[in-house]
Design a protein around this motif. Structure first.
Motif, PDB file in Angstrom:
ATOM      1  N   GLN A  85       0.776  -1.189   0.217  1.00  0.00           N
ATOM      2  CA  GLN A  85      -0.003  -0.037   0.052  1.00  0.00           C
ATOM      3  C   GLN A  85       0.938   1.166   0.106  1.00  0.00           C
ATOM      4  OE1 GLN A  85      -3.029  -0.058   2.924  1.00  0.00           O
ATOM      5  NE2 GLN A  85      -3.088  -2.337   3.084  1.00  0.00           N
ATOM      6  N   LEU A  86       1.209   1.707  -1.052  1.00  0.00           N
ATOM      7  CA  LEU A  86       2.318   2.736  -1.152  1.00  0.00           C
ATOM      8  C   LEU A  86       2.063   3.428  -2.696  1.00  0.00           C
ATOM      9  CD1 LEU A  86       4.085   1.521  -3.784  1.00  0.00           C
ATOM     10  CD2 LEU A  86       5.388   0.370  -1.840  1.00  0.00           C
ATOM     11  N   ASN A  87       2.717   4.776  -2.740  1.00  0.00           N
ATOM     12  CA  ASN A  87       2.415   5.589  -4.055  1.00  0.00           C
ATOM     13  C   ASN A  87       3.719   5.927  -4.440  1.00  0.00           C
ATOM     14  OD1 ASN A  87       3.154   7.412  -1.838  1.00  0.00           O
ATOM     15  ND2 ASN A  87       1.015   8.052  -1.862  1.00  0.00           N
ATOM     16  N   GLU A  88       3.954   6.914  -5.348  1.00  0.00           N
ATOM     17  CA  GLU A  88       5.156   7.107  -5.940  1.00  0.00           C
ATOM     18  C   GLU A  88       5.931   8.070  -4.965  1.00  0.00           C
ATOM     19  OE1 GLU A  88       6.622   9.670 -10.149  1.00  0.00           O
ATOM     20  OE2 GLU A  88       4.320   9.145  -9.649  1.00  0.00           O
ATOM     21  N   GLN A  89       5.311   9.066  -4.254  1.00  0.00           N
ATOM     22  CA  GLN A  89       5.899   9.879  -3.456  1.00  0.00           C
ATOM     23  C   GLN A  89       6.581   9.192  -2.383  1.00  0.00           C
ATOM     24  OE1 GLN A  89       6.141  13.226  -3.893  1.00  0.00           O
ATOM     25  NE2 GLN A  89       7.390  13.159  -2.057  1.00  0.00           N
ATOM     26  N   TYR A  90       6.046   7.981  -1.704  1.00  0.00           N
ATOM     27  CA  TYR A  90       6.606   7.228  -0.808  1.00  0.00           C
ATOM     28  C   TYR A  90       7.989   6.488  -1.385  1.00  0.00           C
ATOM     29  CZ  TYR A  90       7.364   2.817   1.936  1.00  0.00           C
ATOM     30  OH  TYR A  90       8.536   1.946   2.619  1.00  0.00           O
ATOM     31  N   ARG A 125       1.953   4.162   2.378  1.00  0.00           N
ATOM     32  CA  ARG A 125       1.455   5.245   1.789  1.00  0.00           C
ATOM     33  C   ARG A 125       1.323   6.458   2.626  1.00  0.00           C
ATOM     34  NH1 ARG A 125      -4.014   4.230  -1.298  1.00  0.00           N
ATOM     35  NH2 ARG A 125      -2.635   2.857  -2.498  1.00  0.00           N
TER      36      ARG A 125
END
Length: 280
Positions: A85-90, A125
């Motif tokens: 559960q992550l995103n590009e910023q992370y 995230r």
């Protein structure tokens, strides 16, 4: 008369000759292939395949149940979806912390929240300090590709290089897991979830990939990248492990000098581990 012509004598048969022709299905007779089924060799091989298929299904079923039961026990109380559960910023911020831990000005503890069943932690995230498995898996793939490319650049590539590179990457990851988990058991914190240990240990593949990429440009650049990434990984692991100590061990104040020596050992061990798994 013509109808009374003498018939030719029948040839004599040896004594004991049995003129009886056995029929299929009679007692004491071996089973015969069914009509239209082909020769007996095919019929028998079909029986063998059926028997082996039943045995293989039984063996595979028992093995599958064994693996599933052990995986369930290994992942007891752990949600693997949490680690993705992550995103590009992370991903960008996490790579900065791994490669430049000295520049991290924030805290190193995870963000906890109270739920009905107790305390849980926010997913990657929403928490830069949360562990994830996406970066380690992508770093493993990058490690394999860069190692194959580097060996091809020096004229040492062969079809077996990809398999050996994958084995090297898995070996590096496994060594880090053993080192970190052994350290936690030594200080009485062996209850740390296995997936957390797997995630934190896998971040070492990021530094190893950078070191292999540097060796394509220059031998001196390789040693500089190796030393830098090894030291940074040591700092990252020490910061992470100290956070575990503060939560579980430091409250008891048991042999704190031993903890410092073990942390120092984990940090120093990163450079030789990196050297071993990045040399071509």
């Amino acid at each position: 008369m013509a109808w009374q012509q003498q018939q030719p004598p029948r040839p004599m048969q040896p004594y004991g000759y049995n003129n009886f022709v056995p029929q299929p299905g009679m007692p004491g007779m071996p089973p015969q292939p069914p009509p239209g089924s082909g020769d007996s060799a095919f019929y028998n091989s079909d029986l063998i395949r059926t028997g082996l298929g039943a045995y293989g299904e039984k063996l595979f079923g028992s093995s599958k149940d064994y693996v599933q039961s052990n995986i369930s026990r290994f992942l007891a109380g752990q949600d693997i979806h949490y680690y993705f559960q992550l995103n590009e910023q992370y991903v960008k911020n996490k790579l900065k912390i791994i490669l430049f831990p000295f520049l991290h000005k924030g805290h190193w503890t995870r963000i906890a929240e109270q739920v009905a069943g107790g305390i849980t932690y926010k997913p990657p995230r929403y928490d830069i300090n949360a562990p994830d498995l996406y970066i380690p898996l992508m770093a493993l793939a990058t490690y394999v590709v860069l190692r194959c490319y580097a060996l091809g650049f020096t004229g040492k590539f062969s079809p077996a290089v990809m398999q050996s590179s994958f084995s090297h990457g898995i070996g590096a990851w496994l060594v880090e897991v053993i080192l970190v988990k052994g350290m936690l058991f030594a200080v009485g914190s062996g209850e740390v979830p296995w997936l957390d240990t797997l995630a934190y240990s896998g971040y070492s593949l990021v530094g190893m990939s950078v070191s292999i990429a540097a060796t394509i440009s220059s031998k001196y650049l390789f040693y500089f990248a190796l030393l830098w990434t090894g030291i940074c990984m040591g700092v990252f692991l020490v910061k992470t492990l100290k956070r575990v100590f503060l939560a579980e061990v430091r409250s008891y104040e048991r042999d704190s000098s031993k903890h410092h020596y073990l942390l120092l050992f984990v940090a120093i061990a990163q450079v030789p581990i990196f050297l071993w798994f990045t040399r071509l």
